[in-house]
Design a protein around this motif. Structure first.
Motif, short mmCIF file in Angstrom:
data_model
loop_
_atom_site.label_atom_id
_atom_site.label_comp_id
_atom_site.label_asym_id
_atom_site.label_seq_id
_atom_site.Cartn_x
_atom_site.Cartn_y
_atom_site.Cartn_z
N ALA A 100 31.17 29.35 49.63
CA ALA A 100 29.77 29.51 50.04
C ALA A 100 29.05 30.52 49.15
CB ALA A 100 29.72 29.97 51.50
N VAL A 101 29.78 31.52 48.67
CA VAL A 101 29.17 32.52 47.79
C VAL A 101 28.96 31.94 46.40
CG1 VAL A 101 29.52 34.75 46.65
CG2 VAL A 101 30.10 34.49 49.08
N THR A 102 29.97 31.28 45.85
CA THR A 102 29.83 30.75 44.49
C THR A 102 28.74 29.69 44.41
OG1 THR A 102 31.59 29.10 44.85
CG2 THR A 102 32.24 31.23 43.95
N THR A 103 28.64 28.83 45.42
CA THR A 103 27.59 27.80 45.40
C THR A 103 26.21 28.42 45.59
OG1 THR A 103 28.03 27.36 47.75
CG2 THR A 103 29.11 25.93 46.14
N ARG A 104 26.13 29.46 46.40
CA ARG A 104 24.84 30.14 46.58
C ARG A 104 24.36 30.74 45.27
NH1 ARG A 104 23.97 35.70 50.16
NH2 ARG A 104 21.67 35.81 49.94
N LEU A 105 25.27 31.39 44.54
CA LEU A 105 24.90 32.00 43.26
C LEU A 105 24.51 30.93 42.25
CD1 LEU A 105 27.74 34.67 42.95
CD2 LEU A 105 25.38 35.05 43.64
N ALA A 106 25.28 29.84 42.22
CA ALA A 106 24.99 28.77 41.27
C ALA A 106 23.62 28.16 41.53
CB ALA A 106 26.07 27.70 41.34
N ALA A 107 23.25 28.05 42.80
CA ALA A 107 21.94 27.48 43.15
C ALA A 107 20.79 28.35 42.64
CB ALA A 107 21.84 27.32 44.67
N LEU A 108 21.05 29.63 42.44
CA LEU A 108 20.04 30.55 41.91
C LEU A 108 20.02 30.56 40.38
CD1 LEU A 108 20.60 33.58 44.32
CD2 LEU A 108 18.61 32.06 44.27
N GLY A 109 20.92 29.78 39.77
CA GLY A 109 20.98 29.74 38.32
C GLY A 109 21.93 30.76 37.71
N ILE A 110 22.71 31.44 38.55
CA ILE A 110 23.68 32.43 38.07
C ILE A 110 24.96 31.70 37.66
CG2 ILE A 110 25.06 34.44 38.71
CD1 ILE A 110 22.79 35.14 40.71
N ILE A 111 25.50 32.03 36.50
CA ILE A 111 26.72 31.40 36.00
C ILE A 111 27.92 32.13 36.57
CG2 ILE A 111 28.06 30.80 33.94
CD1 ILE A 111 25.39 30.74 32.41
N VAL A 112 28.63 31.45 37.46
CA VAL A 112 29.76 32.06 38.16
C VAL A 112 31.06 31.69 37.48
CG1 VAL A 112 30.98 32.23 40.36
CG2 VAL A 112 28.49 31.90 40.33
N PHE A 113 31.96 32.66 37.32
CA PHE A 113 33.31 32.36 36.87
C PHE A 113 34.28 33.29 37.58
CE2 PHE A 113 31.22 35.17 33.93
CZ PHE A 113 32.14 36.14 33.55
N ARG A 114 35.43 32.76 37.95
CA ARG A 114 36.36 33.47 38.81
C ARG A 114 37.63 33.84 38.06
NH1 ARG A 114 36.30 29.79 44.24
NH2 ARG A 114 38.33 30.80 44.51
N ALA A 115 38.37 34.79 38.63
CA ALA A 115 39.65 35.22 38.06
C ALA A 115 40.56 35.63 39.20
CB ALA A 115 39.45 36.38 37.09
N TYR A 116 41.86 35.63 38.91
CA TYR A 116 42.86 36.03 39.91
C TYR A 116 43.87 36.93 39.25
CZ TYR A 116 47.32 35.51 42.44
OH TYR A 116 48.52 35.75 43.05
N GLY A 117 44.18 38.03 39.91
CA GLY A 117 45.19 38.95 39.39
C GLY A 117 45.42 40.05 40.40
N SER A 118 46.09 41.08 39.98
CA SER A 118 46.43 42.21 40.83
C SER A 118 46.63 43.42 39.94
CB SER A 118 47.70 41.92 41.63
OG SER A 118 48.81 41.75 40.74
N THR A 119 46.82 44.58 40.55
CA THR A 119 47.11 45.76 39.75
C THR A 119 48.39 45.55 38.94
OG1 THR A 119 46.05 47.16 41.40
CG2 THR A 119 47.51 48.26 39.83
N GLU A 120 49.38 44.88 39.55
CA GLU A 120 50.64 44.62 38.85
C GLU A 120 50.43 43.68 37.66
OE1 GLU A 120 51.78 45.40 43.19
OE2 GLU A 120 50.13 44.49 42.07
N HIS A 121 49.73 42.59 37.89
CA HIS A 121 49.45 41.62 36.83
C HIS A 121 47.95 41.34 36.84
CE1 HIS A 121 50.96 37.84 34.49
NE2 HIS A 121 50.05 38.53 33.84
N PRO A 122 47.18 42.09 36.06
CA PRO A 122 45.72 42.09 36.21
C PRO A 122 45.03 40.75 35.93
CG PRO A 122 46.46 44.02 34.99
CD PRO A 122 47.64 43.12 35.12
#
Length: 511
Positions: free
Chosen positions: A301-323
Motif C-alpha cells: 500500500a505504501v509503495t503503490t501510494r508513492l508510485a501514484a505520486l510519481g515517486i520512483i520506489v525501489f526496495r532492498a532487504y538486509g540486516s546488520t549482519e548482512h546489510p
C-alpha cells in the motif's frame, strides 16, 4: 569469528569485492578530493555548519589526542551521539587510528548501553552530556579509561596538532561492531571488517541514483545504515552531508524548500510521515524523486501510494549482519520494485532452505558476533548466514519476504527483541504470561503490541502504568508497547509454546 571458507575469501579478493584498503584509507582519499564539500547539522540544540575539511581537522586532532593516550589498532572506541558533527569526528578519527568503532543509537537506555560497554570493554567512550531522555551517567562508564562528553569536556581530547595519514592495520580485521536487538535479552554485537564494511559502502554508493540531490540524513548515525549513509558514502561520492538529530516532518518539508534538500527513503516511516503531514504539498514532490525503502517491512500500500505520486520506489532487504542481501535498482521494472524485495546484490548468493528460510552469503556479510555462541546458530561451515526470515523467489530471481522465524519486531528500522519486552512485562503485577508481537503500523512498518494473560482476580494494567514500568526498567522508549491486549489463553503448539504467528494474525480481534 565465524569460519569463512577459503574459496570464498579467494573469490572475493579475485573479483575485487575485498581490497587492501582500510576504512581510514577510503576516508583519507575521499576527504582529500573534496575538502570544501558542505557539512551541516540541522538541529535546534546543536546546529553546525562547515566543510568536510573542517570536520576532518577535528577528527585528526582527536586522532592525535587519542593516539597520544595510547589508542591504536585493536582498541575499541564507543560513541553514543545524536546526528552531530562530533559523531563524524569520532568515527573518522577511529578509522584513521585503525581502532574498532562501536556506534550506539542515541536513544538506548542504561540497560542496553551498560551491556554494550561490558561486552566491548572500550578504551574510549564519547557521549552527549544530555540529549532528549539520555543523560551522561558517569557510573556506567567508570571502567572506561578515556571518556569524552560533548557539551562538557570533549574538546580536551583534541591535540593541538592534527594526526597525518592513517595508522597501518589489517583490512581483514575488525573495523566496526554494530549492536542490534534480536531474540536474546540483550543487543547482539555484529563485527564487520574493513573489507566487509568497505564492500557494503561501495555497493550502496553504486546503486544510488546519480541525480538524487542533497540528501537529508535523519536515520540515527548510531545505527549501521545511518552511519554508512551519513559518514561514508558522501565522502566516497564527494556529496554534501546534511544531518538532522530529530525527525521533524515539518522541518524536513521546510528544508526541502529553503535548502533544496531531498529525502530519499530509508524506513517507510520517514517517507509516509512527510506525505501525511498537513504542510505537505505537490511542490515537495520534486524533492522526493526517489524512495529507496528497507530496514523494516514495506507494505505494498505504501509503495503503490508513492508510485501514484510519481515517486520512483525501489526496495532492498538486509540486516546488520548482512546489510545488502537483495536490491531492486531504480531502473528495474516497476512491478519488481513495488512488490518484491529485489534480487541478489552483486557478489551475493541466496538460497532457500526446505522450510523457506532465506540463506545468504556474500562479501558484505559480517565476521560474526561478539558472543561466539551465536555464531554456531547463525552461520554454517559453507559460509551461509541463516537469516531467520522466510521468503519466496520468483522466476526472475526476485525475493519476497513472507514471514519471520526470528522473534523480533522491526519498528522504523530498529530491531526490538520480543523476549526482552516480555521479561519486562512479566514484572507487572498480576501478569501471568506475556507475548510481545509486531503489529502493523502505517508510519513505522511495525510497533510493539503486548498481549497479556492475567492471574485470577487481577485487572488489566493501563497504558500509563505500562509506560511507567518500562521507564523504570531503563530501556529505550522505542521498545515500549504501543498496544495492549488481554487474552484468556494463548494459541499453543503441542509442546505448549505460544504460537506467535497466530497471535500476530489474530491481534486485531483481541479485546
Amino acid at each position: 569469528m565465524r569460519h569463512i571458507p577459503t574459496d570464498l575469501v579467494t573469490r572475493y579478493e579475485r573479483e575485487g569485492w575485498w581490497t587492501r584498503d582500510t576504512i581510514g584509507d577510503l576516508l583519507t582519499r575521499g576527504l582529500d578530493a573534496a575538502p570544501e564539500t558542505e557539512f551541516r547539522v540541522h538541529s535546534t540544540v546543536r546546529p553546525w555548519s562547515g566543510t568536510f575539511g573542517d570536520v576532518e581537522l577535528v577528527a585528526r586532532r582527536l586522532a592525535g589526542g587519542l593516539r597520544a593516550r595510547g589508542v591504536g589498532p585493536g582498541d575499541v572506541v564507543v560513541f553514543q551521539l545524536p546526528n552531530w558533527m562530533e559523531a563524524a569526528a569520532v568515527f573518522w578519527a577511529s578509522a584513521f587510528l585503525g581502532a574498532t568503532v562501536v556506534p550506539v543509537v542515541h536513544f538506548y537506555g542504561r540497560k542496553e548501553l551498560g551491556h554494550i560497554l561490558g561486552e566491548t570493554k572500550p578504551k574510549v567512550f564519547v557521549c552527549a552530556e544530555k540529549f532528549g531522555r539520555s543523560e551522561f551517567d558517569a557510573d556506567l562508564c567508570a571502567d572506561v579509561p578515556i571518556v569524552g562528553v560533548v557539551g562538557r569536556d570533549f574538546d580536551e581530547l583534541l591535540d593541538a596538532e592534527p594526526m597525518d595519514g592513517t595508522v597501518p592495520t589489517d583490512p581483514s580485521g575488525p573495523a566496526l561492531i554494530a549492536f542490534t536487538s534480536g531474540t536474546t535479552r540483550a543487543p547482539k554485537g555484529v563485527v564487520h571488517s574493513h573489507q566487509t564494511l568497505g564492500c557494503e559502502t561501495r555497493q550502496l554508493a553504486d546503486r544510488y541514483p546519480p541525480d538524487r540531490g542533497k540528501q537529508l540524513t535523519a536515520a540515527p548515525v548510531g545505527h549501521f545504515i545511518g552511519m554508512v549513509n551519513a559518514f561514508l558514502i558522501p565522502v566516497l561520492d564527494g556529496t554534501a552531508i546534511n544531518l538532522t538529530d530529530v525527525w521533524d516532518p515539518a522541518r524536513a518539508l521546510a528544508l526541502m524548500k529553503s535548502d533544496g534538500l531531498t529525502v530519499g527513503g530509508g524506513a517507510t516511516y520517514f517517507v509516509t510521515s512527510l506525505l501525511d503531514h498537513p504542510e505537505f504539498t505537490s511542490g515537495h514532490i520534486p524533492f522526493m524523486k526517489y524512495a529507496g525503502l528497507g530496514g523494516s517491512s514495506v507494505p505494498a500500500a505504501v509503495t503503490t501510494r508513492l508510485a501514484a505520486l510519481g515517486i520512483i520506489v525501489f526496495r532492498a532487504y538486509g540486516s546488520t549482519e548482512h546489510p545488502s542481501i537483495t536490491v531492486s535498482y531504480y531502473t528495474a521494472p516497476e512491478e519488481k520494485r513495488l512488490f518484491t524485495d529485489g534480487e541478489a546484490a552483486p557478489g551475493v548468493e541466496i538460497r532457500l532452505a526446505d522450510d523457506g528460510e532465506i540463506l545468504s552469503r556474500g562479501p558484505d556479510l559480517c565476521l560474526g558476533y561478539t558472543d561466539m555462541t551465536l555464531n554456531e546458530l547463525a552461520f554454517d561451515d559453507e559460509g551461509w548466514y541463516h537469516t531467520g526470515d522466510i521468503g519466496v523467489l520468483d522466476e526472475d530471481g526476485y525475493l519476497t519476504i513472507t514471514d519471520r522465524k526470528a522473534d523480533i519486531i522491526i519498528r522504523g528500522g530498529e530491531n526490538i527483541g520480543a523476549l526482552e519486552v516480555e521479561e519486562i512485562l512479566l514484572g507487572l503485577p498480576g501478569v501471568a504470561e506475556a507475548a510481545a508481537v509486531a503489529a502493523p503500523d502505517s508510519r513505522l512498518g511495525e510497533h510493539v503490541a503486548a498481549v497479556l494473560r492475567l492471574k485470577p482476580g487481577h485487572t488489566m494494567p493501563t497504558m500509563d502504568e505500562v509506560r511507567e514500568h518500562f521507564d523504570r526498567a531503563g530501556v529505550a522508549k522505542q521498545k515500549w508497547p504501543e498496544e495492549l491486549h488481554r487474552i484468556d489463553d494463548f494459541p499453543r503448539t503441542a509442546s505448549g509454546k505460544i504460537q506467535k504467528f497466530v497471535v500476530r494474525q489474530d491481534i486485531a480481534t483481541l479485546d
